[in-house]
Scaffold this active site. Structure first.
Site, mmCIF file in Angstrom:
data_model
loop_
_atom_site.group_PDB
_atom_site.id
_atom_site.type_symbol
_atom_site.label_atom_id
_atom_site.label_comp_id
_atom_site.label_asym_id
_atom_site.label_seq_id
_atom_site.Cartn_x
_atom_site.Cartn_y
_atom_site.Cartn_z
ATOM 1 N N HIS A 254 15.094 -14.609 33.524
ATOM 2 C CA HIS A 254 15.020 -15.642 34.412
ATOM 3 C C HIS A 254 16.365 -15.585 35.290
ATOM 4 O O HIS A 254 16.427 -15.651 36.516
ATOM 5 C CB HIS A 254 14.918 -17.105 33.947
ATOM 6 N N CYS A 255 17.576 -15.200 34.900
ATOM 7 C CA CYS A 255 19.017 -15.422 35.475
ATOM 8 C C CYS A 255 19.254 -14.194 36.354
ATOM 9 O O CYS A 255 19.288 -14.314 37.654
ATOM 10 C CB CYS A 255 19.904 -15.609 34.577
ATOM 11 N N ILE A 256 19.569 -13.094 35.728
ATOM 12 C CA ILE A 256 20.400 -12.210 36.561
ATOM 13 C C ILE A 256 19.507 -11.546 37.892
ATOM 14 O O ILE A 256 19.959 -11.318 38.875
ATOM 15 C CB ILE A 256 20.931 -10.917 35.516
ATOM 16 N N ASP A 259 19.051 -15.253 40.153
ATOM 17 C CA ASP A 259 20.051 -16.126 40.738
ATOM 18 C C ASP A 259 21.000 -15.667 41.902
ATOM 19 O O ASP A 259 21.417 -16.534 42.660
ATOM 20 C CB ASP A 259 21.038 -16.349 39.416
#
Length: 487
Positions: A254-256, A259
């Protein structure tokens, strides 16, 4: 806890273990059912915590957002993805914040933990609360405390990871810090929600840029017949000025992959360029297409067109030790191969099934009795048993497993160095070491020997059904270059 996903549920369980009574709210009835059944991806300790919590009548799970009015503290922890154009999708966050504001009661603390753009807390909590006539720092308290969860990594559990808290004022900051000090070894307070929001964006953008650089340098290593992991391990002996980042087939989770686009989106609105971050995110988006290109080149080197080829992907989770396939490069790689006419299958002990181009693909429990034109190593989970891989299997290792070559139980122990030498010879013979490009539908292009351990080191031509190349964020054509450590 509003949102019981891969961050919200472990956080709720950690808070309960600290002695807090927890109300877990999630709009997904399926997610709540899976939690009650224990059918969720959790670390072993959190799995034990869940089993204990489910026996406690005070641990309430509900899909009713009005239940947040019963809490002293409301923690908002919902996904903040991007759409296929890398534009932030704030729908879930907006809905969750609106719900928290609607049912806020005097004396309550509202904490946002979801990664988002700078100013989110002010836009979605502070302004709406003021519109309700509630005074922050007097009637209610508000803070931003970005999540720090590393799924599948016991070395970075919540009780070992410091937290950052930025409140709307001194009382909000102190109140939020007291909550998170129950589950974190320390809390670092900052002067505003905006500072805390930028802290999270900086953390993940830093990682994204360095992963993109690691991938690029790994490709460079292949030109010289060098194994990237050996170079990284050597560089990591420097006690200052270097931090190891590792290459791979792409970036998932989900993050890299998501974001940094919140930062870029906001900067573009202000007409402020960010060329380093922008280039890094483009490289990350193109990485799976580059891997698909290497696969077609490997097949072409054996005289096998991608159309009709049988390809097995070993491991499709986005990282080792987790069952999460969100943004997994494996899905895009398999999708491209399928678009180009290949028959693709996968085996993954943690992922029983996955959605591919709108269809459900079921993993193979025992794929080794079947014939495969190519076996692609993508995600090697801890304890992965590849002992049944033998000389009869043609293997391409794009995992670049962090354990490195020579580790017992991995296919790499079979002698990567010889393949690396063949790789170097292929690049030298090919000259630039690059291969052709294709459009979004897998249109024709020429395949060189780059990225495949082709002893002859000569270019091979690929027909209209499957050519090598990378696909950009919207499926645009892009170049394909070498990658390190093929087998």
């Amino acid at each position: 806890m509003i949102g019981l996903g891969y961050v919200g549920l472990p956080t709720a369980l950690a808070l309960r273990a600290s002695g807090v009574r927890v109300i877990g709210i999630d709009v997904s009835a399926d997610r709540l059912r899976d939690i009650r059944a224990g059918a969720v991806d959790l670390a072993p300790r959190d799995r034990e915590r869940l089993a204990d919590a489910l026996l406690d009548a005070a641990f309430l799970l509900t899909d009713d957002p009005r239940a947040s009015a019963w809490a002293d503290t409301v923690v908002i922890c919902v996904p903040t993805p991007v759409d296929r154009h890398q534009v932030p999708d704030l729908s879930m966050l907006t809905t969750a914040c609106a719900s928290a504001v609607a049912y806020a009661v005097p004396g309550q603390l509202l904490v946002l933990t979801s990664t988002s753009y700078v100013g989110t807390t002010r836009d979605l909590l502070l302004a709406p609360l003021a519109a309700r006539g509630m005074k922050v720092e007097t009637d209610v308290f508000v803070a931003f405390a970005p999540e720090r969860i590393d799924p599948g990594n016991a070395d970075h559990s919540q009780d070992l990871t410091p937290r950052v808290v930025g409140g709307a004022g001194r009382r909000s900051t102190v109140s939020a810090a007291s909550v998170f000090s129950r589950i974190a070894p320390s809390v670092h307070t900052v002067g505003s929600p905006e500072l805390a929001e930028m802290t999270k964006l900086w953390e993940n953008t830093f990682r994204a840029v360095n992963i993109a650089l690691a991938n690029e340098l790994a490709d460079s290593c292949a030109v010289f017949g060098l194994e990237p992991r050996a170079v990284i391990d050597a560089a990591a002996t420097k006690p200052y000025g270097f931090m190891p980042f590792y290459p791979g087939p792409g970036v998932g989770g989900h993050c890299i992959p998501c974001d940094p686009h919140y930062l870029l989106w906001q900067l573009r609105a202000e007409r402020i360029p960010s060329p380093v971050v922008d280039a890094s995110m483009r490289a990350i988006a193109e990485r799976p297409g580059r891997m698909a290109g290497l696969i077609t080149a490997k097949l072409a080197a054996r005289g096998i067109p991608v159309a009709g080829a049988r390809v097995l992907m070993v491991g499709i989770a986005y990282k080792r030790g987790v069952a999460d396939v969100r943004e997994s490069p494996a899905l895009e790689i398999m999708g491209l191969l399928a678009d180009w006419g290949a028959t693709v299958a996968f085996t993954d002990p943690l992922v029983p099934r996955a959605q591919l181009r709108g269809a459900t693909l079921t993993g193979l429990a025992d794929p080794w009795e079947q014939r495969w034109d190519l076996v692609v190593l993508h995600t090697l989970h801890p304890g992965a048993d590849l002992s049944r891989l033998g000389p009869e299997h043609t293997v391409l290792d794009i995992s670049q497993d962090r354990r490195g070559p020579g580790t017992a139980g991995t296919y790499r122990a079979g002698g990567v160095s010889g393949a690396a030498q063949a790789e170097a010879g292929a690049h030298r013979a090919a000259g630039s070491g690059s291969v052709g490009s294709v459009g979004p539908a897998g249109s024709a292009g020429s395949a060189g020997s780059a990225g495949s351990a082709v002893s002859q080191g000569v270019a091979a031509s690929v027909g209209p059904q499957g050519s090598v190349g990378s696909v950009g964020p919207q499926g645009s054509a892009g170049p394909v270059g070498p990658v390190g450590e093929p087998v």
